[in-house]
Design a protein around this motif. Structure first.
Motif, PDB file in Angstrom:
ATOM      1  N   VAL A  82       0.923  -1.262   0.012  1.00 30.24           N
ATOM      2  CA  VAL A  82      -0.002   0.117   0.021  1.00 30.24           C
ATOM      3  C   VAL A  82       0.830   1.205   0.064  1.00 30.24           C
ATOM      4  N   THR A  83       0.436   2.386  -0.526  1.00 32.25           N
ATOM      5  CA  THR A  83       1.341   3.311  -0.901  1.00 32.25           C
ATOM      6  C   THR A  83       1.147   4.585   0.131  1.00 32.25           C
ATOM      7  N   ALA A  84      -0.176   4.443   0.926  1.00 26.55           N
ATOM      8  CA  ALA A  84      -0.011   5.898   1.766  1.00 26.55           C
ATOM      9  C   ALA A  84      -0.410   5.372   3.050  1.00 26.55           C
ATOM     10  N   GLN A  85      -0.222   4.152   3.633  1.00 26.91           N
ATOM     11  CA  GLN A  85      -0.627   3.705   4.855  1.00 26.91           C
ATOM     12  C   GLN A  85       0.376   3.565   6.018  1.00 26.91           C
ATOM     13  N   GLY A  86       1.531   3.905   5.481  1.00 24.37           N
ATOM     14  CA  GLY A  86       2.855   3.434   6.197  1.00 24.37           C
ATOM     15  C   GLY A  86       3.115   4.615   7.385  1.00 24.37           C
ATOM     16  N   LYS A  87       4.170   4.255   8.018  1.00 29.29           N
ATOM     17  CA  LYS A  87       4.394   5.141   9.101  1.00 29.29           C
ATOM     18  C   LYS A  87       5.334   6.292   8.440  1.00 29.29           C
ATOM     19  N   PHE A  88       5.915   5.911   7.094  1.00 31.92           N
ATOM     20  CA  PHE A  88       6.474   7.118   6.319  1.00 31.92           C
ATOM     21  C   PHE A  88       5.898   6.632   4.791  1.00 31.92           C
ATOM     22  N   GLY A  89       4.958   7.029   4.189  1.00 27.70           N
ATOM     23  CA  GLY A  89       4.778   6.586   2.778  1.00 27.70           C
ATOM     24  C   GLY A  89       4.070   5.398   2.841  1.00 27.70           C
ATOM     25  N   GLY A  90       4.718   4.450   1.858  1.00 30.34           N
ATOM     26  CA  GLY A  90       4.229   3.280   1.836  1.00 30.34           C
ATOM     27  C   GLY A  90       4.597   2.197   2.720  1.00 30.34           C
ATOM     28  N   ALA A  91       3.761   0.912   2.807  1.00 31.46           N
ATOM     29  CA  ALA A  91       4.104  -0.048   3.730  1.00 31.46           C
ATOM     30  C   ALA A  91       3.367  -1.336   2.896  1.00 31.46           C
ATOM     31  N   LEU A  92       3.630  -2.392   3.977  1.00 28.26           N
ATOM     32  CA  LEU A  92       3.119  -3.825   3.750  1.00 28.26           C
ATOM     33  C   LEU A  92       1.735  -3.897   4.514  1.00 28.26           C
ATOM     34  N   LEU A  93       0.680  -4.334   4.030  1.00 28.27           N
ATOM     35  CA  LEU A  93      -0.443  -4.695   4.855  1.00 28.27           C
ATOM     36  C   LEU A  93      -0.867  -6.098   4.695  1.00 28.27           C
ATOM     37  N   PHE A  94      -0.595  -6.659   5.732  1.00 26.34           N
ATOM     38  CA  PHE A  94      -1.066  -8.433   6.003  1.00 26.34           C
ATOM     39  C   PHE A  94      -2.419  -8.251   6.608  1.00 26.34           C
ATOM     40  N   THR A  95      -3.332  -9.003   5.598  1.00 24.61           N
ATOM     41  CA  THR A  95      -4.635  -9.171   5.791  1.00 24.61           C
ATOM     42  C   THR A  95      -5.189 -10.119   6.319  1.00 24.61           C
ATOM     43  N   ASP A  96      -4.384 -11.427   6.355  1.00 25.22           N
ATOM     44  CA  ASP A  96      -4.814 -12.604   6.815  1.00 25.22           C
ATOM     45  C   ASP A  96      -3.535 -13.570   7.082  1.00 25.22           C
ATOM     46  N   LYS A  97      -3.935 -14.712   7.790  1.00 27.47           N
ATOM     47  CA  LYS A  97      -2.861 -15.485   7.938  1.00 27.47           C
ATOM     48  C   LYS A  97      -3.177 -16.906   7.007  1.00 27.47           C
ATOM     49  N   SER A  98      -1.905 -17.080   6.207  1.00 28.61           N
ATOM     50  CA  SER A  98      -2.042 -18.014   5.106  1.00 28.61           C
ATOM     51  C   SER A  98      -0.614 -18.850   5.217  1.00 28.61           C
ATOM     52  N   PRO A  99      -0.854 -19.898   4.463  1.00 25.67           N
ATOM     53  CA  PRO A  99       0.597 -20.807   4.230  1.00 25.67           C
ATOM     54  C   PRO A  99       1.346 -19.756   3.241  1.00 25.67           C
ATOM     55  N   TYR A 259       1.401 -12.868  10.562  1.00 22.22           N
ATOM     56  CA  TYR A 259       1.007 -11.370  11.102  1.00 22.22           C
ATOM     57  C   TYR A 259       0.057 -10.880  10.392  1.00 22.22           C
ATOM     58  N   ILE A 260      -0.910 -10.043  11.021  1.00 26.26           N
ATOM     59  CA  ILE A 260      -1.968  -9.292  10.473  1.00 26.26           C
ATOM     60  C   ILE A 260      -1.902  -7.989  11.031  1.00 26.26           C
ATOM     61  N   GLY A 261      -1.515  -6.937   9.951  1.00 26.10           N
ATOM     62  CA  GLY A 261      -1.550  -5.548  10.534  1.00 26.10           C
ATOM     63  C   GLY A 261      -0.620  -4.977   9.498  1.00 26.10           C
ATOM     64  N   LEU A 262      -0.140  -3.647   9.828  1.00 27.07           N
ATOM     65  CA  LEU A 262       0.634  -2.893   8.528  1.00 27.07           C
ATOM     66  C   LEU A 262       2.245  -3.030   9.314  1.00 27.07           C
ATOM     67  N   TYR A 263       3.088  -3.136   8.315  1.00 22.92           N
ATOM     68  CA  TYR A 263       4.611  -3.128   8.548  1.00 22.92           C
ATOM     69  C   TYR A 263       5.502  -2.212   7.603  1.00 22.92           C
ATOM     70  N   ASP A 264       6.181  -1.670   8.399  1.00 25.55           N
ATOM     71  CA  ASP A 264       7.084  -0.564   7.579  1.00 25.55           C
ATOM     72  C   ASP A 264       8.550  -0.426   8.095  1.00 25.55           C
ATOM     73  N   GLU A 265       9.139   0.145   7.111  1.00 18.41           N
ATOM     74  CA  GLU A 265      10.842   0.769   7.353  1.00 18.41           C
ATOM     75  C   GLU A 265      11.633  -0.420   7.965  1.00 18.41           C
TER      76      GLU A 265
END
Length: 293
Positions: A82-99, A259-265
């Motif tokens: 995602v490009t605008a949800q990070g601590k600074f700009g973009g981030a990774l968004l984990f939405t579910d637990k999967s293999p 993990y489920i949540g946002l991840y940045d930097e």
């Protein structure tokens, strides 16, 4: 003989030069952080690292044993860039637990040493672990060539505690700390006693928490590990004597296990960071990009 007006102008000019020099002087601590940086992924524009001494690419695999099936890039539908949800700009968004797993390669991106190994790992998380995570352990980061219990560096949220605890794992070779295995390693007293625990850690949805793992002198008789949250020391493990033996080409920096949540930097350094360096890293207005200017 200088007139009072001339003296005043001379003094004003001198003070202006001093103030300008003070404001423009480089902070040597920031320079030290920049010099120690081995890997940095901002997730601002893509999942490819912004800076890396090794491979910059992110990889996706169906499982750890299927390295030959690794695909370059992000190929898990439950993880989005995602490009605008990070601590600074973009981030990774984990939405579910999967293999499956995503990772960066450790080779050159971590300054692994067989004789005296020190370093630091920094990243930001945004989640409520008590409502967002699904049952089971969750490792926001896990760095190893085998697994969590064998020459590995990680942090995790526990699976059974309410609220969930946050733990630091800096675990040496399994055949050193557990030479005669009996029962699950997760419940082995020799394993549990190696884990500094933070009870009721300061993670909240809609708020970013900084995580910093410090480790020093591994593969000596004086190994040490520290966990900082939001710039404050929360846990320490001293006298780490078990060796950390890696097949470096098989070692990876795994992100967001369950993990489920946002991840940045995500940034990695080739030395243990001082409290001043950690404070600067925590307070950077524009993230690690500020160090690269």
């Amino acid at each position: 003989m200088l007139t009072p007006t001339t003296r005043f102008r001379f003094l004003a000019t001198f003070l202006s030069i001093l103030i300008f020099s003070s404001c423009t002087e480089k902070d040597p601590t920031k320079d030290n952080l920049k010099a120690a940086l081995t890997f940095y992924s901002s997730f601002d524009k893509s999942v490819e690292a912004d800076f890396a001494l090794g491979d910059k690419h992110l990889y996706t695999v169906p499982n750890r044993q299927a390295r030959d099936s690794a695909q370059v890039g992000l190929h898990k539908p439950d993880i989005k860039h995602v490009t605008a949800q990070g601590k600074f700009g973009g981030a990774l968004l984990f939405t579910d637990k999967s293999p499956g797993n995503i990772y960066y390669s450790s080779t050159k991106n971590i300054s692994y040493s067989e004789t005296d190994w020190s370093g630091a790992v920094s990243f930001w998380l945004s989640l409520d672990p008590n409502t967002d995570l699904k049952p089971g352990y969750c490792d926001p980061i896990q760095i190893t060539d085998v697994s969590y219990n064998d020459a590995a560096i990680w942090v995790d949220f526990t699976k059974d505690d309410t609220p969930r605890n946050f733990r630091l794992g800096v675990i040496g070779d399994r055949n050193s700390w557990n030479p005669n295995p009996e029962g699950p390693d997760n419940s082995n007293p020799n394993f549990i006693k190696q884990l500094p625990v933070v009870e009721n850690p300061p993670f909240e949805k809609g708020r970013w928490t900084h995580v910093l793992i410090n480790f020093s002198n591994l593969n000596t008789k004086n190994g040490k590990a520290e966990l900082y949250l939001d710039g404050k020391l929360k846990g320490t493990r001293s006298d780490i004597t078990d060796p950390f033996t890696w097949d470096l080409e098989k070692s990876n920096i795994y992100l967001g296990l369950s993990y489920i949540g946002l991840y940045d930097e995500l940034s990695i350094y080739n030395k243990i960071l001082s409290e001043k360096e950690i404070a600067i890293l925590y307070n950077l207005e524009n993230g690690v990009h500020s160090l690269l200017k």
